[in-house]
Design a protein around this motif. Sequence first.
Motif, mmCIF file in Angstrom:
data_model
loop_
_atom_site.group_PDB
_atom_site.id
_atom_site.type_symbol
_atom_site.label_atom_id
_atom_site.label_comp_id
_atom_site.label_asym_id
_atom_site.label_seq_id
_atom_site.Cartn_x
_atom_site.Cartn_y
_atom_site.Cartn_z
ATOM 1 N N HIS A 1 0.819 -1.208 0.000
ATOM 2 C CA HIS A 1 0.000 0.000 0.000
ATOM 3 C C HIS A 1 0.856 1.263 0.000
ATOM 4 O O HIS A 1 0.526 2.256 -0.676
ATOM 5 C CB HIS A 1 -0.945 -0.001 1.198
ATOM 6 C CG HIS A 1 -1.961 -1.106 1.142
ATOM 7 N ND1 HIS A 1 -2.934 -1.168 0.174
ATOM 8 C CD2 HIS A 1 -2.140 -2.210 1.921
ATOM 9 C CE1 HIS A 1 -3.689 -2.239 0.355
ATOM 10 N NE2 HIS A 1 -3.212 -2.894 1.414
ATOM 11 N N ALA A 2 1.961 1.231 0.731
ATOM 12 C CA ALA A 2 2.872 2.377 0.719
ATOM 13 C C ALA A 2 3.511 2.531 -0.659
ATOM 14 O O ALA A 2 3.685 3.658 -1.150
ATOM 15 C CB ALA A 2 3.953 2.197 1.787
ATOM 16 N N ALA B 1 1.051 4.250 -2.932
ATOM 17 C CA ALA B 1 0.990 5.697 -2.670
ATOM 18 C C ALA B 1 2.185 6.418 -3.280
ATOM 19 O O ALA B 1 2.039 7.482 -3.901
ATOM 20 C CB ALA B 1 0.920 5.938 -1.160
ATOM 21 N N LEU C 1 2.288 9.287 -6.394
ATOM 22 C CA LEU C 1 2.944 10.588 -6.263
ATOM 23 C C LEU C 1 4.013 10.776 -7.344
ATOM 24 O O LEU C 1 4.136 11.862 -7.932
ATOM 25 C CB LEU C 1 3.563 10.719 -4.876
ATOM 26 C CG LEU C 1 2.582 10.817 -3.703
ATOM 27 C CD1 LEU C 1 3.334 10.809 -2.371
ATOM 28 C CD2 LEU C 1 1.727 12.081 -3.822
#
Length: 458
Positions: free
Chosen positions: A85-86, A89, A93
Amino acid sequence: MRPPRTDGGRLLLVLILAAAVTTFTATVPLLRDWFDLRVYHGAVDSWVHRGGRIYDYRVPGTTYGFTYPPFAAVAMLPMALLGLHAAIAVALLLNLAALAVVLGILAGPAWRRHGWYGCALGACALALFEPLRDTFSFGQVNVLLLALVLADARLLATGRDRWAGVGIGLAAAVKLTPALFIGLLLLARRWRAAAVATAVTAAATVFAACVAPDASRFYWTEAMWDTTRVGRLDYVSNQSLQGILARLGTTDRAVWAGAVLLVLGVWAIRARRAVAAGEWTTAFALTGLTACLVSPITWVHHLVWLLPSFAVLVRAGHPRLAGALYAVLCTSVVWLWFDDASGVDGFLGGNTYTWITLGLLVWLPVGQLRAERPTFVLSASATAPAPSPAAPVIAPVCDQSAPLPSTGAAAEGSGAGPACDPALGVSREPTGSTRPSASNPQSSSSRASSYTATPPPA
């Protein structure tokens, strides 16, 4: 219908469009569930934490694994420090940042004229563009590579070409397709930039071989040549020349090679004309189009390489044509032939994006981007003849402040041009399907990707 003229009316229109775009993207396109990013993260995690080999990893429930060159895996090593999940993200970005760079290069200073309202409308339009939607939804690297390549276009167009070639070299080390831009540098006789790009690619490849020797040996001797690792050539998402031939049932490699040579010939002629006119954006746009056509597999999300072509059309005075073609690429129309691309309708409709790419390669305007035409420092006293007393001459005032560019091309997006003319203004990756098709591939109620009609378990 007149556009709103007040800030309140503009804000209301933007909110309505944003809601419409959100509804569209949530209900119509296929949801990709960051499938490619799952491949990247899983391969790197298995390599670092479980002692696995990069090219042995498979996403659970599928036959798909890592297919990029080893340097790509080395560059993605920081993902081993992050959970999935990180990593998602961070990927979002990075893609947003890369998209901002791409738009900044393609639009130049002109975007400032439109303010927040124009930027908001542009964001809504970009959110509809299928290749971008898929790139973000897959967690793909296409926009990052496009930003690297266009950075070199910017350097060449502005004459600051000391580091030109670095971006192309890195992009080619991550993925094979951008290597065609080295060919563009050779066509343009930019020997230094071509040497830099080649050296960077070679250095990155050698570095990866030192870090992962077994993986490098396997990729360059086996995995690179194994098309079954990539996916089905006839899958409707494959919008390349090879995809058209595969859907026609043509398996003769000589036919594909002949088509590739023909396209490369057209590209070489048109790209050289663009370079001769000082139009590096056009030359890079033509090269991106050609790369999509000649690559054995060009999934829909690879077509972000078409974005520079739309910028060229707009700047050359063809905004309606650009808008019409762009709108088609927002419709996901090719997926109507997901189950069956046979027949005349399948030939024409199922290859729609390829026809657009071919059309742009042949008809993209060359020699019409006034902002990139060479400008030279001229002295009125040195170049204008002395007025005759019998026939006094009133000369127009010309702006002669533009510096002499070292490469013969004016700064991209600078708006420079003949100042006295009042008319002038300023590959491979695992995205093929080997599974039965979904009954309703356009519905997001059943998540799907260009890998599988039935998604793998998360």
